[in-house]
Design an enzyme around this catalytic site. Structure first.
Site, PDB file in Angstrom:
ATOM      1  CG  ASP A 170      -6.021  -6.017  27.801  1.00 32.30           C
ATOM      2  OD1 ASP A 170      -6.190  -6.568  28.916  1.00 32.30           O
ATOM      3  OD2 ASP A 170      -6.957  -5.662  27.070  1.00 32.30           O
TER       4      ASP A 170
ATOM      5  CD  GLU B 297     -10.207  -3.810  26.572  1.00 33.52           C
ATOM      6  OE1 GLU B 297     -10.004  -4.487  25.551  1.00 33.52           O
ATOM      7  OE2 GLU B 297     -10.759  -4.283  27.588  1.00 33.52           O
TER       8      GLU B 297
HETATM    9 ZN   LIG Z   1      -8.424  -6.537  29.079  1.00 31.45          ZN
END
Ligand SMILES: [Zn+2]
Ligand SMILES: *[C@@H]1O[C@H](CO)[C@@H](O)[C@H](O)[C@H]1NC(C)=O
Ligand SMILES: *[C@@H]1O[C@H](CO)[C@@H](O)[C@H](O)[C@H]1NC(C)=O
Ligand SMILES: *[C@@H]1O[C@H](CO)[C@@H](O)[C@H](O)[C@H]1NC(C)=O
Ligand SMILES: *[C@@H]1O[C@H](CO)[C@@H](O)[C@H](O)[C@H]1NC(C)=O
Length: 472
Positions: free
Chosen positions: A364, A336
């Site tokens: 996140d 990511e």
């Molecule tokens: Zn992250």
């Protein structure tokens, strides 16, 4: 055996729902809102059971303890590193041992960049060693380093105005922290903008809400046709200090040495596990976080917390013997931090089934005490999410904010799939983000319990409703 009582109650709940309700097919027009509202309200008891198990019961602190074990065993999990691959293998075994369905790894080629040794020394007006961290994907300097005079600017506009002064210098950006999406532009584009006006390197004030002399790294992007210059972040403290010196007309000279290097792409995996849907197994509610991290710190907060409350959501639902109608799919993304590489590949591969994704969720932005759910979707879907969140009244976390997002789920949201993320204290999050401070010490087991409870209730109820969330 510990969860036997919960299991019985869960089954009774599901059976009672099955009676007296005509089964809705996908192509039948939506029921009126009052009916959906009543359907959601019927999950009040099951929501309480999830909350009790996660926050007060046998499963309390489990997501924290599982995360601590991984983080202490493996450490940081940079894209392309051995650590990340070790973490993926451990998670694969963990999810299998947890008895989840369809546990598998989906291969992805990911970038492999390493920072190597790095240092920055201010030589004039006085000797001062600067803390720094090269930015992801940056090139290094020559072995002798770059020694040059500094130009301090506070914005891209100022850099444009002072372009003739930038040639042959190291540009230092001392941009104030406004918010992450706006301020991170300096980290992402700082090197390109500096190179365009002939700078030799760029140093960027860390994109952080708070600092105790910590560099905060992150990805940066070069642009075709613009020279690739070395770029690193420095502390808020040093950026402000050099800004003050420069405003007094003092000449600043820095020697910068960076070994940063990009290697060949490596093989990695998105890690997937499910609770397969009992009635519409083709339809999906996706819950996710990313397993990779930066190499500084331990990736406990970013995004160990999000990954582990997502796993916890499935574990809680399984503990309670619940079988949602739709498939609840856990995805632990890889790479990511390098630009949603794993998620992009997942999207390309699975978008043929986009019409069967009811909701995509990613945590996140921290797993501190949630203040609510961020949601992106149609007005109708939002109204349903407000009902779902009212099931979290026992935790007093019922608000639905706008702006549901996540680097890994935005691919789907942009294509019209409803998306959800957790809202919590971003000031705290960006104090530790991408720094050596991102360790288990930042994490709070009780807050993770609550975050996991919210995550589990939302994902379970949406996966179990008679109908998918309506789109625009
Ligand atoms: Zn992250
Ligand atoms: C969970 O963690 C909290 C905070 O560290 C602690 O007070 C509590 O005793 C723990 N609960 C269990 C069951 O271990
Ligand atoms: C798409 O969904 C079908 C079931 O509806 C499944 O068999 C197939 O594997 C899915 N394809 C992908 C690429 O996920
Ligand atoms: C979506 O799910 C429905 C029923 O669950 C199934 O009939 C249909 O084939 C699926 N669509 C795709 C694109 O897989
Ligand atoms: C519940 O949460 C709201 C804000 O979300 C807050 O204003 C209120 O004080 C909280 N109530 C209790 C009893 O904690």
């Amino acid at each position: 055996m510990k969860f036997f009582i919960f299991t019985i109650v869960g089954i009774v709940h599901l059976v009672s729902l099955g009676f007296g309700r005509a089964i809705q097919k996908n192509n039948i027009p939506q029921r009126n809102f009052q009916e959906i509202k009543e359907e959601v309200a019927s999950y009040k008891d099951v929501a309480k059971k999830i909350i009790n198990l996660a926050v007060y019961g046998q499963s309390q602190n489990r997501s924290y303890e599982r995360l601590a074990l991984l983080v202490d065993t493996v450490g940081p999990r940079l894209s392309g590193s051995k650590n990340l691959e070790k973490a993926i293998q451990i998670m694969y075994r963990n999810l299998q041992e947890n008895g989840l369905d369809n546990v598998h790894l989906e291969p992805v080629k990911i970038p492999h960049w390493e920072r190597g040794e790095e240092s920055a020394m201010m030589l004039a007006p006085r000797m001062h060693k600067l803390a720094l961290a090269s930015l992801g994907s940056s090139v290094g300097t020559r072995a002798a380093g770059i020694t040059a005079e500094v130009l301090v600017v506070t914005s891209f506009e100022e850099l444009q105005k002072r372009a003739p002064e930038a040639r042959g210098k190291i540009v230092v950006y001392n941009q104030p922290y406004v918010n992450y999406p706006m301020t991170v532009q300096y980290r992402v584009r700082g090197a390109v903008e500096a190179a365009k006006v002939g700078a030799l390197a760029s140093l960027i004030r860390s994109v952080a809400s708070f600092s105790i002399y910590s560099p905060h790294t992150g990805i940066q992007e070069y642009q075709d046709g613009v020279p690739k210059i070395p770029t690193a972040c420095i502390t808020v403290e040093d950026a402000e200090m050099m800004s003050r010196l420069a405003s007094r007309g003092v000449r600043i000279v820095i020697q910068l040495k960076m070994d940063a290097k990009t290697y060949c792409d490596t093989e990695s995996f998105n890690t997937v596990a499910e609770i397969t849907g009992s009635k519409f197994p083709e339809q999906v509610v996706l819950v996710s976080g990313h397993l990779d991290s930066w190499d500084v710190g331990q990736g406990a907060m970013d995004d160990g917390g999000g990954a582990f409350i997502s796993w916890e959501a499935l574990s809680l639902i399984k503990d309670l013997g619940l079988h949602p109608k739709r498939t609840l799919r856990l995805v632990l993304w890889t790479a990511e931090e390098q630009g949603g590489i794993g998620a992009s590949q997942y999207y390309q591969l699975h978008k043929v089934n986009i019409s069967n994704y009811s909701l995509v969720m990613e945590s996140d932005s921290g797993t501190f005490l949630p203040t609510g759910l961020q949601f992106t979707g149609s007005e109708k879907a939002r109204a349903i999410m407000e009902e779902v969140m009212s099931l979290l009244q026992p935790l007093n976390i019922t608000q639905v904010f706008s702006g549901g997002e996540g680097a890994d789920i935005n691919f789907w949201i942009q294509d019209g799939v409803p998306g959800a993320s957790l809202q919590d204290d971003l000031y705290k999050y960006f104090a530790f983000h991408h720094s050596q401070g991102d360790t288990m010490t930042v994490m709070d087991p009780k807050q993770m319990n609550v975050a996991a409870a919210v995550w589990a209730v939302v994902s379970y109820v949406v996966a179990d409703l008679e109908e998918m969330l309506p789109r625009s």
